[in-house]
Each structure stands twice: as C-alpha cells, then as structure tokens.
Enzyme design. Structure first.
Site, PDB file in Angstrom:
ATOM      1  N   GLU A   1       0.123  -1.345   5.678  1.00 44.67           N
ATOM      2  CA  GLU A   1       1.217  -0.959   6.582  1.00 44.67           C
ATOM      3  C   GLU A   1       0.909   0.495   6.765  1.00 44.67           C
ATOM      4  O   GLU A   1       1.154   0.897   8.028  1.00 44.67           O
ATOM      5  CB  GLU A   1       2.506  -1.156   5.926  1.00 44.67           C
TER       6      GLU A   1
ATOM      7  N   ASP B   1       0.913  -1.322   0.044  1.00 40.71           N
ATOM      8  CA  ASP B   1      -0.066  -0.096  -0.022  1.00 40.71           C
ATOM      9  C   ASP B   1       0.848   1.292  -0.107  1.00 40.71           C
ATOM     10  O   ASP B   1       1.874   1.240   0.329  1.00 40.71           O
ATOM     11  CB  ASP B   1      -0.890  -0.151   1.324  1.00 40.71           C
TER      12      ASP B   1
END
Length: 402
Positions: free
Chosen positions: A135, A72
C-alpha cells in the site's frame, strides 16, 4: 487489551518494509487464524514474494463487513529511532512505539484479537479480513485482493478501511498518482547558449507550470472545503540534472505527484500538463532547439474516495461509535477508493493519528486501541443479529443525519 498488545508485539517484529517480503507475517496470521478454525486465502503478488490475505469468519452469507488493512510499512532508514523500530516499546503516557504501530498494524492487531470471540459466536453475517501488501508504494496490492474478494466472496459486504483516523469516520479522500518527468535537451558550452538546449531551463518552466496549475484550479472554483487543502494539489518532490556549471544540461529529471479531489480525475488534471508540454516542445522546436519531454507513472493511479453511496456503512459505523463522532475528509491516499470503485460501500475508520504515521519513534496510544477494540466488540455483537444485505436494521434510536 493484553491480547491486542501481544499481537501487536509480534506484528511489529516482522520487518514488512515495502522493499521486503511480507510472507512471514502472512504465515503468522494464517497460523493464528487456523488455531480458531478460520481458513484464509492468499492472493499472491506477480513476483511471488508477497501476498494479500482474505479470511472469512462466520457464515457464507450475503452482506457482512470487510475489515481492511495493509501489512507493509515505510522505511526507517535515516530516522534516528530511540530504540529498535521493530521491537514494540511501551513508552510514557500510554504510547506503544514501533514501526507500523499506528500505520497500520495496531488496527490489524485489534481485528485479530477479536477472532477467538467471533469464531465461536453465532454470527448471522460474515466478518471478513482483507490484508494487503505494498500500500505504501502506491496501493499496488489491493486491486488483486479486491477483484478476488468481489468475484469469489461477496458483492454486498461493506468495507471499513482501518487507516489511522483517530476513530473518526472518514468519508472522502483525495486520489493520488506519482510521476517522473525526464527532459532531454542538447549539451553545449555555457558560453555558447545558442548552440544547445538546457534541460534544466526547460524543466524549470514545467515545474513552474505545475505550481501555477493549482492556482488556476482554485480560480475555476474547483474546491471542496471538506479538505484542509481544498483543491487538487500538485507537488514536485525531487529534481536532479546537469553535470557541470559551465555546461548546458543534456538531461534533467523530476518526480512529482498529483493529489486530486475525488470529484476530479487524474486524467483531466494531467491533461493540462501534457498539453503544456506539447505546446512548449513546439515553441522550442520553432526556435531551432531540440528537446524531448517524457513522463511516466511511478504507480497505479489511486482513485479518490467520494462521499457517496456510503449511507449504510456510515450508519453502521456511527451506530457503534461514541456520540459526537463526525465525518471527515483527508488528503492522504488509501485503498478505500479502490474498494468504492468496485462498487462496495466504503469508509475509513481506524485507531491512531495520521500525524504519528511514518514518523521517527512512531507510536499509537493504548486508548485508541481500546476504543477500536470496543468498536469491534459492538460490531461483532451486531453481526449476531440478522442484518439484511444493503438494508441494515439498527436498534431504535435517533441518529444524526448522514
């Protein structure tokens, strides 16, 4: 380098902002690995719209190395990029621009570019990939990935988290927790302050206490000069509250964070704030004032990475890095502490500088990608030799103390 750039071009093109699904990128990686006979396993998010990915190249044997990274990226909203952030742009001075180039799709591209070589190499130990989701919003996806990996793949593999460290080994990081505190008071006209309780005034005391706590921690000697901010830091980032200038605010809310040294815990630092809230509420109640203070976590507590139990993975990294690389500690949070918490030796080592992460026109230098690729080539060559799990065998040469 050509393969790395081509892969990075495709990875950047996937908008994997944390608010979006990462499944299109995961599917791309799965197809790419399958082309070289490498199978991968998804570890799905509870909502089913995102996934971690685990893959193994080489034998099902003890030891080996896990190369870990998150898929991400942070948002681009409000940043006036010079070009489409999800289209890789080759800029000046050897820089590749695009969201996630540095944090951390550049690392993933370097890892994937080695698959054709590693898939046909006579590896004696496995090389694992562990690609996570979410994350950037608090290391949310990694726990399920780590649990699955430890229980079904390996308890002895060493972990290299590829966050941007300018290809210098990082052996320690701070832990981090995001919080939201809401104060509920009692509304009253501002000309009648004795009839109400201003949530804003109460919250101001809490914010001041949070800042003062840092000074107290330093006075107590709770410092580690390996970090550029050598103490646990507490920071309030957002405040909102009140409805009118002549009205005591019924509600006020702020969002804040604790970034604690790896030698401390979130619970002991937060406990100071919790105790102060209880004391303040009791004091106000004794004055006949009504107040309620509610604090809730906004993410799971991300543990720190402590500089311990890492001698073998650190030596492994140093053996395949240019001379002169030295150990560092960083204040930003990563998934490394979560791997260490599972009992896996872990360091952070990746291409690019954290100074470019999350920025307008984010970029990574091609020289950093070249350096990472060279490291992975040397690492893959080492895996061709039998390296006993938890007792690494290295070429006979002198190493700096670790």
């Amino acid at each position: 380098m050509t393969n790395v750039t081509a892969l990075l071009t495709q990875l950047v093109a996937f908008d994997t902002t944390s608010s979006e699904s990462n499944l299109a990128l995961i599917e791309f990686v799965e197809r790419y690995l399958a082309d070289y006979g490498v199978t991968a396993e998804r570890v799905m998010s509870p909502c089913g719209t995102k996934a971690n990915l685990i893959a193994r190249i080489g034998p099902d044997a003890p030891g080996g190395v896990m190369l870990s990274g998150h898929t991400d990226v942070v948002p681009v909203v409000g940043q006036p990029w010079s070009s489409d952030p999800f289209t890789l742009r080759d800029g000046v001075d050897g820089r590749l621009h695009g969201r996630g180039t540095c944090d951390m799709k550049g690392f993933i591209a370097c890892a994937l570019a080695m698959v054709p070589t590693w898939a046909k190499a006579p590896l004696k130990q496995p090389i694992y990939f562990g690609f996570s989701y979410d994350e950037e919003i608090g290391c949310v996806g990694a726990p399920s990935l780590i649990k699955r990996f430890y229980e079904h793949y390996s308890t002895t593999a060493h972990v290299i988290v590829g966050e941007p460290t300018s290809m210098q080994p990082v052996v320690a990081q701070k832990g981090a927790t995001n919080l939201r505190t809401t104060v509920i008071g009692r509304e009253a006209h501002s000309s009648q302050v004795n009839q109400g309780t201003s949530a804003i005034h109460v919250e101001a005391r809490l914010v001041t206490f949070i800042e003062d706590t840092m000074a107290v921690l330093v006075e107590e000697g709770r410092v580690d000069h390996a970090f550029n901010v050598p103490h646990t830091s507490l920071h309030v980032g957002k405040i909102k509250g009140g409805t009118a200038i002549n009205l005591l605010a019924r509600e006020c809310q702020f969002e804040w964070e604790i970034r604690h040294l790896p030698t401390e815990t979130f619970e002991e630092v937060y406990g100071r704030f919790s105790d102060y809230c209880a004391m303040l509420s009791e004091a106000l109640s004794a004055q006949g004032k009504t107040v309620e203070i509610i604090t809730e976590p906004l993410n799971v507590t991300v543990p720190g990475l402590a500089d311990r139990d890492n001698q073998q993975v650190l030596r492994l990294a140093q053996d395949h890095l240019p001379s002169g690389c030295c150990q560092h500690a960083v204040a930003y949070a990563t998934e490394a502490g979560q791997f260490q918490g599972q009992g896996l030796q872990t360091i952070i080592l990746g291409p690019g500088s954290i100074a470019q992460a999350h920025q307008l026109d984010e970029y990574i230098e091609t020289a950093q990608l070249d350096e990472r690729s060279a490291f992975m080539q040397r690492l893959g060559s080492a895996r061709k030799r039998h390296i006993q799990a938890n007792a690494f065998i290295f070429p006979k040469k002198k190493h700096p103390p670790v």
